[in-house]
Write a protein that holds these residues in place. Structure first.
Motif, PDB file in Angstrom:
ATOM      1  N   ASN A 146       0.845  -1.195   0.000  1.00 35.32           N
ATOM      2  CA  ASN A 146       0.000   0.000   0.000  1.00 35.32           C
ATOM      3  C   ASN A 146       0.876   1.239   0.000  1.00 35.32           C
ATOM      4  OD1 ASN A 146      -2.299  -1.638   0.281  1.00 35.32           O
ATOM      5  ND2 ASN A 146      -2.054  -1.692   2.502  1.00 35.32           N
ATOM      6  N   ILE A 147       0.492   2.230  -0.807  1.00 34.19           N
ATOM      7  CA  ILE A 147       1.253   3.471  -0.843  1.00 34.19           C
ATOM      8  C   ILE A 147       0.601   4.488   0.091  1.00 34.19           C
ATOM      9  CG2 ILE A 147       2.193   5.311  -2.284  1.00 34.19           C
ATOM     10  CD1 ILE A 147       3.370   2.494  -2.898  1.00 34.19           C
ATOM     11  N   ALA A 148       1.311   4.836   1.139  1.00 33.68           N
ATOM     12  CA  ALA A 148       0.857   5.899   2.055  1.00 33.68           C
ATOM     13  C   ALA A 148       1.650   7.152   1.709  1.00 33.68           C
ATOM     14  CB  ALA A 148       1.043   5.470   3.509  1.00 33.68           C
ATOM     15  N   SER A 149       2.260   7.798   2.697  1.00 30.17           N
ATOM     16  CA  SER A 149       2.997   9.042   2.446  1.00 30.17           C
ATOM     17  C   SER A 149       3.685   9.460   3.737  1.00 30.17           C
ATOM     18  CB  SER A 149       2.022  10.144   2.014  1.00 30.17           C
ATOM     19  OG  SER A 149       2.662  11.409   2.005  1.00 30.17           O
ATOM     20  N   THR A 150       4.723  10.269   3.605  1.00 30.36           N
ATOM     21  CA  THR A 150       5.289  10.865   4.824  1.00 30.36           C
ATOM     22  C   THR A 150       4.274  11.818   5.477  1.00 30.36           C
ATOM     23  OG1 THR A 150       6.394  12.446   3.355  1.00 30.36           O
ATOM     24  CG2 THR A 150       7.759  10.700   4.296  1.00 30.36           C
ATOM     25  N   GLU A 151       3.227  12.209   4.719  1.00 34.45           N
ATOM     26  CA  GLU A 151       2.150  13.016   5.320  1.00 34.45           C
ATOM     27  C   GLU A 151       1.349  12.201   6.329  1.00 34.45           C
ATOM     28  OE1 GLU A 151       1.533  16.227   5.130  1.00 34.45           O
ATOM     29  OE2 GLU A 151       2.952  16.714   3.537  1.00 34.45           O
ATOM     30  N   ALA A 152       1.578  10.896   6.384  1.00 32.80           N
ATOM     31  CA  ALA A 152       0.944  10.057   7.403  1.00 32.80           C
ATOM     32  C   ALA A 152       1.795  10.024   8.668  1.00 32.80           C
ATOM     33  CB  ALA A 152       0.761   8.638   6.875  1.00 32.80           C
ATOM     34  N   LEU A 190       4.436   1.689   2.054  1.00 38.71           N
ATOM     35  CA  LEU A 190       5.526   2.638   1.826  1.00 38.71           C
ATOM     36  C   LEU A 190       5.036   4.047   2.135  1.00 38.71           C
ATOM     37  CD1 LEU A 190       7.076   1.485  -1.582  1.00 38.71           C
ATOM     38  CD2 LEU A 190       7.581   0.703   0.738  1.00 38.71           C
ATOM     39  N   CYS A 191       5.940   4.839   2.685  1.00 37.23           N
ATOM     40  CA  CYS A 191       5.656   6.266   2.875  1.00 37.23           C
ATOM     41  C   CYS A 191       6.625   7.061   2.026  1.00 37.23           C
ATOM     42  CB  CYS A 191       5.814   6.641   4.350  1.00 37.23           C
ATOM     43  SG  CYS A 191       4.540   5.930   5.384  1.00 37.23           S
ATOM     44  N   ALA A 238      11.037 -13.845  -2.110  1.00 35.64           N
ATOM     45  CA  ALA A 238      12.004 -13.924  -0.997  1.00 35.64           C
ATOM     46  C   ALA A 238      11.641 -13.005   0.175  1.00 35.64           C
ATOM     47  CB  ALA A 238      13.404 -13.579  -1.514  1.00 35.64           C
ATOM     48  N   SER A 239      10.803 -12.018  -0.076  1.00 41.92           N
ATOM     49  CA  SER A 239      10.423 -11.111   1.022  1.00 41.92           C
ATOM     50  C   SER A 239       9.231 -11.681   1.779  1.00 41.92           C
ATOM     51  CB  SER A 239      10.087  -9.725   0.457  1.00 41.92           C
ATOM     52  OG  SER A 239      11.237  -9.134  -0.072  1.00 41.92           O
ATOM     53  N   SER A 240       9.431 -12.881   2.305  1.00 39.47           N
ATOM     54  CA  SER A 240       8.307 -13.635   2.853  1.00 39.47           C
ATOM     55  C   SER A 240       8.141 -13.469   4.357  1.00 39.47           C
ATOM     56  CB  SER A 240       8.480 -15.120   2.503  1.00 39.47           C
ATOM     57  OG  SER A 240       9.823 -15.515   2.711  1.00 39.47           O
ATOM     58  N   TYR A 241       9.082 -12.759   4.998  1.00 38.18           N
ATOM     59  CA  TYR A 241       8.965 -12.623   6.467  1.00 38.18           C
ATOM     60  C   TYR A 241       8.904 -11.166   6.901  1.00 38.18           C
ATOM     61  CZ  TYR A 241       9.154 -14.377  11.233  1.00 38.18           C
ATOM     62  OH  TYR A 241       8.831 -14.693  12.534  1.00 38.18           O
ATOM     63  N   ILE A 242       8.527 -10.296   5.985  1.00 34.67           N
ATOM     64  CA  ILE A 242       8.295  -8.897   6.356  1.00 34.67           C
ATOM     65  C   ILE A 242       6.819  -8.612   6.114  1.00 34.67           C
ATOM     66  CG2 ILE A 242       9.171  -8.112   4.078  1.00 34.67           C
ATOM     67  CD1 ILE A 242       9.901  -5.448   5.491  1.00 34.67           C
ATOM     68  N   THR A 243       6.143  -8.215   7.174  1.00 32.54           N
ATOM     69  CA  THR A 243       4.722  -7.844   7.022  1.00 32.54           C
ATOM     70  C   THR A 243       4.327  -6.853   8.103  1.00 32.54           C
ATOM     71  OG1 THR A 243       2.521  -8.722   6.536  1.00 32.54           O
ATOM     72  CG2 THR A 243       3.659  -9.707   8.420  1.00 32.54           C
ATOM     73  N   GLY A 244       3.381  -5.984   7.754  1.00 32.00           N
ATOM     74  CA  GLY A 244       2.948  -4.940   8.703  1.00 32.00           C
ATOM     75  C   GLY A 244       3.946  -3.805   8.821  1.00 32.00           C
ATOM     76  N   ILE A 247       7.378   1.696   5.745  1.00 32.34           N
ATOM     77  CA  ILE A 247       8.741   1.993   5.297  1.00 32.34           C
ATOM     78  C   ILE A 247       8.810   3.351   4.602  1.00 32.34           C
ATOM     79  CG2 ILE A 247      10.637   1.172   3.831  1.00 32.34           C
ATOM     80  CD1 ILE A 247       9.419  -1.660   4.200  1.00 32.34           C
ATOM     81  N   PRO A 248       9.500   4.319   5.188  1.00 35.39           N
ATOM     82  CA  PRO A 248       9.672   5.590   4.487  1.00 35.39           C
ATOM     83  C   PRO A 248      10.606   5.422   3.291  1.00 35.39           C
ATOM     84  CG  PRO A 248      10.222   5.775   6.834  1.00 35.39           C
ATOM     85  CD  PRO A 248      10.147   4.317   6.503  1.00 35.39           C
ATOM     86  N   VAL A 249      10.229   6.028   2.160  1.00 36.01           N
ATOM     87  CA  VAL A 249      11.112   6.083   0.981  1.00 36.01           C
ATOM     88  C   VAL A 249      11.169   7.563   0.650  1.00 36.01           C
ATOM     89  CG1 VAL A 249      11.554   5.201  -1.343  1.00 36.01           C
ATOM     90  CG2 VAL A 249      10.158   3.865   0.251  1.00 36.01           C
ATOM     91  N   ASP A 250      11.972   8.282   1.413  1.00 36.43           N
ATOM     92  CA  ASP A 250      11.792   9.736   1.484  1.00 36.43           C
ATOM     93  C   ASP A 250      13.098  10.523   1.464  1.00 36.43           C
ATOM     94  OD1 ASP A 250      12.803   9.122   3.945  1.00 36.43           O
ATOM     95  OD2 ASP A 250      11.203  10.078   5.107  1.00 36.43           O
ATOM     96  N   GLY A 251      14.178   9.886   1.033  1.00 40.99           N
ATOM     97  CA  GLY A 251      15.457  10.603   0.982  1.00 40.99           C
ATOM     98  C   GLY A 251      15.903  11.090   2.360  1.00 40.99           C
ATOM     99  N   GLY A 252      15.344  10.502   3.409  1.00 48.18           N
ATOM    100  CA  GLY A 252      15.740  10.869   4.770  1.00 48.18           C
ATOM    101  C   GLY A 252      14.897  11.983   5.381  1.00 48.18           C
ATOM    102  N   LEU A 253      13.797  12.347   4.716  1.00 48.49           N
ATOM    103  CA  LEU A 253      12.961  13.444   5.235  1.00 48.49           C
ATOM    104  C   LEU A 253      12.453  13.174   6.653  1.00 48.49           C
ATOM    105  CD1 LEU A 253      10.289  15.478   3.367  1.00 48.49           C
ATOM    106  CD2 LEU A 253       9.577  14.244   5.392  1.00 48.49           C
TER     107      LEU A 253
END
Ligand code: NAD
Length: 258
Positions: A146-152, A190-191, A238-244, A247-253
């Motif tokens: 799901n795409i969220a945002s750093t605004e969350a 993702l945020c 392979a990403s089978s054990y990450i859930t919930g 994750i910010p993808v924000d250049g460190g904002l």
């Protein structure tokens, strides 16, 4: 104990990307298609979505476009099964469609903007997930991103509907991660921070540069493809054990303090 062999390929996976006509959805559709997945991209902009799908097919990859308003729950319930049938199933859902407008608390269109934001972003993501679950249950590596945002995570004046809807996406992600975990379905969110897309192209280059210099660690806006790659990483078998995860993808904002 044997070394576990996990796949880092989405080749042949059946992927649904909402809001695929522009920005991050477009980049995500391209990336998965180039990795050998079968992609269905949906959008309220039917022509834009078809142009993206056609361009992907012109490169020899597999993509189909569908008209779907993410704010129309009944259409979602009808069209997601049609997409699953066309693709032969569903493995990966990328809930990306969204809108954003600065609407202060006393604006005449506040209520209309609130209703539309919540319908598209929050109710829309929920409806796409629920319509997809029967198909994801039949998948060997079911993934929801799901795409969220750093605004969350923080907030900006005038964006209360957007911020509330995106914060809701975090709650939705965590709750469905817990509820669907027993079926092996992972649900992550993702945020993204400031990304160069249709949503931010009304800003001047100078405003973007100033904002990025002041607020991000990397001192620049992100490219939609940089978000798409994180989505792909979460979608790998392979990403089978990450859930919930949120994750910010924000250049460190969200990390930068001063
Ligand atoms: P964008 O405007 O380039 O793309 C959004 C896409 O969603 C467009 O193709 C648009 O037609 C589609 N869309 C809008 N309303 C829709 C609806 N009702 N039904 C179906 N499709 C609809 O913007 P983007 O930045 O790529 O946005 C993608 C996601 O990323 C959104 O959820 C947005 O909130 C989020 N986001 C963006 C940024 C940013 O800086 N650009 C930052 C954080 C989060």
């Amino acid at each position: 104990m044997p070394i576990l062999d996990l796949s880092r390929s989405v080749r042949g996976s059946r992927v649904l990307v909402t809001g695929g006509a522009s920005g991050m959805g477009r980049a995500t559709a391209w990336l998965f298609a180039r990795e050998g997945a079968k992609v269905a991209l949906t959008d309220i902009d039917a022509q834009g979505a078809e142009e993206v799908a056609q361009a992907i097919r012109n490169e020899g990859h597999d993509a189909q476009a569908w008209l779907l308003d993410a704010g129309d729950r009944e259409a979602i319930q009808r069209i997601v099964p049609e997409i699953a049938q066309a693709l032969g199933g569903l493995d990966i859902i990328v809930n990306n469609a969204g809108i954003s407008a600065k609407v202060p608390f006393d604006a005449p269109d506040y209520d209309a903007n609130w209703d539309r934001n919540l319908a598209i972003t929050l109710t829309g993501q929920q409806a796409v997930i629920r319509a997809s679950i029967p198909f994801l249950m039949a998948s060997d590596a079911p993934r929801i991103i799901n795409i969220a945002s750093t605004e969350a995570l923080g907030a900006s004046a005038g964006l209360s509907a957007y911020s509330a809807a995106k914060a809701g996406v975090i709650g939705l992600t965590r709750s469905f991660a817990v509820e669907l975990g027993r079926h092996g379905i992972t649900v992550n969110c993702l945020c993204p921070g400031p990304i160069l897309t249709g949503m931010t192209d009304h800003l001047t280059e100078e405003d973007r540069a100033t904002f990025a210099r002041r607020r991000t660690a990397l001192r620049r806006y992100g490219d939609p493809m940089e978000v798409a790659h994180v989505t792909l990483s979460l979608a790998l078998p392979a990403s089978s054990y990450i859930t919930g995860a949120v994750i910010p993808v924000d250049g460190g904002l969200s990390t930068r303090h001063a």
